[in-house]
Structure formats: structure tokens, C-alpha cells
Write a protein that holds these residues in place. Sequence first.
Motif, mmCIF file in Angstrom:
data_model
loop_
_atom_site.group_PDB
_atom_site.id
_atom_site.type_symbol
_atom_site.label_atom_id
_atom_site.label_comp_id
_atom_site.label_asym_id
_atom_site.label_seq_id
_atom_site.Cartn_x
_atom_site.Cartn_y
_atom_site.Cartn_z
ATOM 1 N N VAL A 1 0.832 -1.241 -0.044
ATOM 2 C CA VAL A 1 0.145 -0.082 0.016
ATOM 3 C C VAL A 1 0.953 1.282 -0.154
ATOM 4 N N GLN A 2 0.699 2.316 -0.802
ATOM 5 C CA GLN A 2 1.321 3.449 -0.795
ATOM 6 C C GLN A 2 0.641 4.483 -0.411
ATOM 7 N N SER A 3 1.405 5.845 0.250
ATOM 8 C CA SER A 3 0.713 7.017 0.765
ATOM 9 C C SER A 3 1.196 7.907 -0.029
ATOM 10 N N LEU A 4 0.817 9.028 0.199
ATOM 11 C CA LEU A 4 1.422 10.204 -0.547
ATOM 12 C C LEU A 4 2.780 10.327 -0.021
ATOM 13 N N GLU A 5 3.175 10.018 1.362
ATOM 14 C CA GLU A 5 4.523 10.146 1.690
ATOM 15 C C GLU A 5 5.483 9.148 1.092
ATOM 16 N N SER A 6 5.023 7.923 0.998
ATOM 17 C CA SER A 6 5.915 7.042 0.267
ATOM 18 C C SER A 6 6.048 7.200 -1.259
ATOM 19 N N ILE A 7 5.014 7.861 -1.751
ATOM 20 C CA ILE A 7 5.169 8.050 -3.193
ATOM 21 C C ILE A 7 6.254 9.137 -3.404
ATOM 22 N N ILE A 8 6.201 10.289 -2.594
ATOM 23 C CA ILE A 8 7.084 11.268 -2.805
ATOM 24 C C ILE A 8 8.560 10.893 -2.457
ATOM 25 N N MET A 9 8.634 10.105 -1.326
ATOM 26 C CA MET A 9 9.920 9.397 -1.013
ATOM 27 C C MET A 9 10.517 8.404 -2.088
ATOM 28 N N ALA A 10 9.878 7.840 -2.829
ATOM 29 C CA ALA A 10 10.338 6.862 -3.907
ATOM 30 C C ALA A 10 10.293 7.761 -4.981
ATOM 31 N N GLY A 11 9.732 8.766 -5.460
ATOM 32 C CA GLY A 11 9.912 9.438 -6.371
ATOM 33 C C GLY A 11 11.066 10.233 -6.633
ATOM 34 N N ASN A 12 11.425 10.913 -5.317
ATOM 35 C CA ASN A 12 12.528 11.442 -4.912
ATOM 36 C C ASN A 12 14.048 10.563 -5.280
ATOM 37 N N GLN A 13 13.633 9.468 -4.713
ATOM 38 C CA GLN A 13 14.821 8.464 -4.820
ATOM 39 C C GLN A 13 15.043 8.194 -6.511
ATOM 40 N N LEU A 14 14.270 8.044 -7.206
ATOM 41 C CA LEU A 14 14.275 8.080 -8.496
ATOM 42 C C LEU A 14 15.058 9.114 -9.171
ATOM 43 N N LEU A 15 14.602 10.408 -8.587
ATOM 44 C CA LEU A 15 15.215 11.708 -9.304
ATOM 45 C C LEU A 15 16.539 11.594 -8.810
ATOM 46 N N ALA A 16 17.121 11.203 -7.691
ATOM 47 C CA ALA A 16 18.287 11.406 -6.862
ATOM 48 C C ALA A 16 19.193 10.260 -8.040
ATOM 49 N N MET A 17 18.604 9.175 -8.348
ATOM 50 C CA MET A 17 19.438 8.093 -9.121
ATOM 51 C C MET A 17 19.508 8.938 -10.496
ATOM 52 N N LEU A 18 18.516 9.508 -11.022
ATOM 53 C CA LEU A 18 18.862 10.115 -12.494
ATOM 54 C C LEU A 18 19.647 11.264 -12.420
ATOM 55 N N ARG A 19 19.809 11.931 -11.107
ATOM 56 C CA ARG A 19 20.885 13.192 -10.876
ATOM 57 C C ARG A 19 22.247 12.704 -11.046
ATOM 58 N N GLN A 20 22.441 11.323 -10.357
ATOM 59 C CA GLN A 20 23.564 10.854 -10.114
ATOM 60 C C GLN A 20 23.993 10.319 -11.451
ATOM 61 N N LYS A 21 23.156 9.742 -12.260
ATOM 62 C CA LYS A 21 23.773 9.253 -13.620
ATOM 63 C C LYS A 21 22.427 9.078 -14.512
ATOM 64 N N PRO A 22 22.072 10.140 -15.571
ATOM 65 C CA PRO A 22 20.924 10.187 -16.098
ATOM 66 C C PRO A 22 20.738 9.061 -17.164
ATOM 67 N N CYS A 23 19.765 8.547 -17.419
ATOM 68 C CA CYS A 23 19.294 7.501 -18.151
ATOM 69 C C CYS A 23 18.015 8.141 -19.023
ATOM 70 N N SER A 24 17.693 7.451 -20.270
ATOM 71 C CA SER A 24 16.518 7.735 -21.040
ATOM 72 C C SER A 24 14.994 6.938 -20.362
ATOM 73 N N ALA A 25 15.119 6.093 -19.538
ATOM 74 C CA ALA A 25 13.931 5.384 -19.528
ATOM 75 C C ALA A 25 13.661 4.787 -18.281
ATOM 76 N N ILE A 26 12.512 4.703 -17.851
ATOM 77 C CA ILE A 26 11.825 3.844 -16.424
ATOM 78 C C ILE A 26 11.108 2.994 -16.777
ATOM 79 N N LEU A 27 11.234 1.777 -15.985
ATOM 80 C CA LEU A 27 10.345 0.601 -16.089
ATOM 81 C C LEU A 27 9.790 0.496 -14.625
ATOM 82 N N ASN A 28 8.631 0.903 -14.856
ATOM 83 C CA ASN A 28 7.844 1.103 -13.295
ATOM 84 C C ASN A 28 6.883 0.015 -13.292
ATOM 85 N N ASN A 29 7.047 -0.887 -12.205
ATOM 86 C CA ASN A 29 6.519 -2.302 -11.893
ATOM 87 C C ASN A 29 5.494 -1.973 -10.814
ATOM 88 N N ASN A 30 4.234 -2.339 -11.162
ATOM 89 C CA ASN A 30 2.974 -2.128 -10.130
ATOM 90 C C ASN A 30 2.547 -3.416 -9.788
#
Length: 148
Positions: A33-62
Motif C-alpha cells: 500500500v502506498q501513501s502520499l509520503e511513500s510516493i514522494i519518497m520513492a519519486g525523490n529516490q528515482l530523481l536522485a538516481m537520475l541526477r547521479q547518472k541520467p538515463c532515458s527510461a524508467i521501467l515502473n512495475n506495479n
Amino acid sequence: MNKKELRKANGDVFFEAERNADNSFISANWIGVQSLESIIMAGNQLLAMLRQKPCSAILNNNHELVGPWEVGVNWMAYKWAPQAKELGVQHFAHVMSYGIFGQNSFSTFAPLVKDIFEVRTFEDEKEAKEWLYQKIIAKKPYKYPPTL
């Protein structure tokens, strides 16, 4: 690169992200189960990874997602997606949730980001990876002789 895991206060993992070995995409796996807090934390983790080393795609598994994530749709569409695009994301492969509530949340999200990056849905992670590889290979400059 190592797998990044985010945990709830009780220790349960709610999100995993891992960069593909050739840096062609980042795989994101939403768990439970996801909350707004968990979604923001996860989204920010993805952005941090992209800032560290950019790439052109995300595979988002639900596949492991439980329930809706409507609470985070606007944040993902209006805050996360534009930043991800600025960091190089062009393709977003989404593996649909098994549950109707997760599917409905994605149905709300997808039209909001269709002008930000190319979005495609899949029932299976393998098909999503194949699509991403086709997109990434198509964007690479042609070299002669071709390398296999």
C-alpha cells in the motif's frame, strides 16, 4: 549498481529501484500500500538516481502494489514527471497492477504525462523491457560496422 530499498517505519520494504547494468533504464518496483509520503519518497529516490547518472527510461512495475495510489497522482504528474524529463527520461514503461484500484490510478496518471514522455502499459515485465530496449536502440547513432 546496487538495489535501493525504501522501508516503512515498521521495516517493510515499499519501494525498490535498480539501475540496469548498461544504464539504459532504471527499474522501479512498488510494493504494498502506498501513501502520499511513500510516493514522494520513492519519486525523490528515482530523481536522485537520475541526477547521479541520467538515463532515458524508467521501467515502473506495479505487480506488487496493493490498492490505489490516487493520492500521489498529481505529485507524480506535476512535480516528478517534469523533473524526470529534465534529467533525460523519454520513455516510461508501466507494468500494470493486478488490482483494479492500482489500474484506475494509473489511468488517471497516464493522460497527465503523455506530453512529457512516451508512456506504454504492459501486463508483463519482460515485454516492458523489450519495448524499452527497442526504444533505446532506435535512438543510438548508427555505427559502421554494426556491433552485435
